[in-house]
Design a protein around this motif. Structure first.
Motif, PDB file in Angstrom:
ATOM      1  N   LEU A   1    -109.115 -15.063 -49.682  1.00  0.00           N
ATOM      2  CA  LEU A   1    -110.511 -15.484 -49.539  1.00  0.00           C
ATOM      3  C   LEU A   1    -111.337 -15.060 -50.749  1.00  0.00           C
ATOM      4  CD1 LEU A   1    -111.066 -14.709 -45.746  1.00  0.00           C
ATOM      5  CD2 LEU A   1    -110.959 -16.973 -46.835  1.00  0.00           C
TER       6      LEU A   1
ATOM      7  N   SER B   1    -110.544 -17.405 -53.542  1.00  0.00           N
ATOM      8  CA  SER B   1    -111.064 -18.740 -53.224  1.00  0.00           C
ATOM      9  C   SER B   1    -112.585 -18.804 -53.330  1.00  0.00           C
ATOM     10  CB  SER B   1    -110.649 -19.148 -51.812  1.00  0.00           C
ATOM     11  OG  SER B   1    -109.258 -19.218 -51.707  1.00  0.00           O
ATOM     12  N   SER B   2    -113.250 -17.682 -53.108  1.00  0.00           N
ATOM     13  CA  SER B   2    -114.716 -17.681 -53.157  1.00  0.00           C
ATOM     14  C   SER B   2    -115.240 -18.052 -54.543  1.00  0.00           C
ATOM     15  CB  SER B   2    -115.268 -16.335 -52.696  1.00  0.00           C
ATOM     16  OG  SER B   2    -114.892 -15.298 -53.574  1.00  0.00           O
TER      17      SER B   2
ATOM     18  N   PHE C   1    -114.254 -20.518 -56.281  1.00  0.00           N
ATOM     19  CA  PHE C   1    -114.377 -21.971 -56.326  1.00  0.00           C
ATOM     20  C   PHE C   1    -115.526 -22.478 -55.459  1.00  0.00           C
ATOM     21  CE2 PHE C   1    -110.105 -20.917 -57.640  1.00  0.00           C
ATOM     22  CZ  PHE C   1    -110.106 -21.500 -58.895  1.00  0.00           C
ATOM     23  N   VAL C   2    -115.884 -21.743 -54.420  1.00  0.00           N
ATOM     24  CA  VAL C   2    -117.092 -22.068 -53.662  1.00  0.00           C
ATOM     25  C   VAL C   2    -118.299 -21.924 -54.591  1.00  0.00           C
ATOM     26  CG1 VAL C   2    -118.575 -21.357 -51.740  1.00  0.00           C
ATOM     27  CG2 VAL C   2    -116.084 -21.390 -51.453  1.00  0.00           C
ATOM     28  N   GLY C   3    -118.329 -20.818 -55.324  1.00  0.00           N
ATOM     29  CA  GLY C   3    -119.400 -20.611 -56.301  1.00  0.00           C
ATOM     30  C   GLY C   3    -119.365 -21.639 -57.418  1.00  0.00           C
TER      31      GLY C   3
ATOM     32  N   ILE D   1    -118.376 -24.741 -57.292  1.00  0.00           N
ATOM     33  CA  ILE D   1    -118.960 -25.998 -56.797  1.00  0.00           C
ATOM     34  C   ILE D   1    -120.482 -25.888 -56.760  1.00  0.00           C
ATOM     35  CG2 ILE D   1    -119.168 -27.493 -54.765  1.00  0.00           C
ATOM     36  CD1 ILE D   1    -116.157 -26.786 -54.222  1.00  0.00           C
ATOM     37  N   ALA D   2    -120.975 -24.767 -56.266  1.00  0.00           N
ATOM     38  CA  ALA D   2    -122.429 -24.559 -56.236  1.00  0.00           C
ATOM     39  C   ALA D   2    -123.011 -24.548 -57.651  1.00  0.00           C
ATOM     40  CB  ALA D   2    -122.752 -23.249 -55.515  1.00  0.00           C
TER      41      ALA D   2
ATOM     42  N   ALA E   1    -118.120 -15.298 -55.852  1.00  0.00           N
ATOM     43  CA  ALA E   1    -118.809 -16.586 -55.745  1.00  0.00           C
ATOM     44  C   ALA E   1    -119.922 -16.679 -56.792  1.00  0.00           C
ATOM     45  CB  ALA E   1    -119.378 -16.767 -54.335  1.00  0.00           C
TER      46      ALA E   1
END
Length: 180
Positions: free
Chosen positions: A45, A48-49, A51-53, A55-56, A102
């Motif tokens: 996690l 992976s976080s 890639f969440v950041g 995208i943002a 992120a």
């Protein structure tokens, strides 16, 4: 081609420094998370976080660039990435690391967007493909170099977080001191 490369040399150096720091941090977090006893799920996690950041960051960066410009946005994002790298050393907790990772993702996405838009604005249609090929080679080699830095950085200490933070901060200098 040579002249085109010279006009973006500062950007290429900035990208190399920035992505060396990111490469180091990518490898460091999984190694250090394991040393800290984080579960495999938490490490997954955590990584992976980013890639969440990321995208943002792709959504937020154009807003910031329109508001304050490329140079100020670049400087702010590199500074925030540097602070986030140091935050990992201060707050050894999987949830905090996910949040900081992120934030780093937002910054790296934005910094990449800015560098690539600067390059795109400085090259001609005739040299664009060759210039971006050189750019990608430089960035991939820098990421690899950053990852290999883990060998000498002593991942059980705060040293590699400091090195990543220093690299993120130093990425500001080539563009800030460039006449272009």
């Amino acid at each position: 081609m040579r002249q085109a490369l010279l006009t973006i040399a500062a950007l290429l150096v900035a990208a190399a420094i920035l992505l060396a720091g990111n490469g180091l941090q990518n490898t460091l977090l999984s190694v250090r998370g394991n040393l800290e006893g984080f579960s495999l799920t938490a490490i997954g996690l955590l990584l992976s976080s980013f890639f969440v950041g990321f995208i943002a960051g792709c959504q937020l960066t154009p807003v910031f660039v329109k508001s304050v410009g490329h140079i100020r946005t670049f400087t702010a994002l590199a500074s925030i990435a540097s602070a986030a790298a140091l935050g990992h050393a201060l707050l050894v907790d999987p949830v905090w690391w996910m949040l900081l990772r992120a934030v780093t993702g937002v910054c790296i996405a934005g910094l990449n967007m800015i560098i690539e838009s600067w390059i795109n604005g400085r090259v001609t249609n005739e040299t664009r493909g060759a210039i971006f090929s050189v750019y990608l080679i430089i960035t991939q080699l820098a990421m690899i170099a950053g990852q290999y830095a883990i060998v000498v950085a002593a991942p059980e200490t705060v040293r590699p977080f400091m090195i990543a933070a220093i690299l993120f901060a130093l990425a500001i200098l080539p563009t800030a001191l460039s006449k272009a």
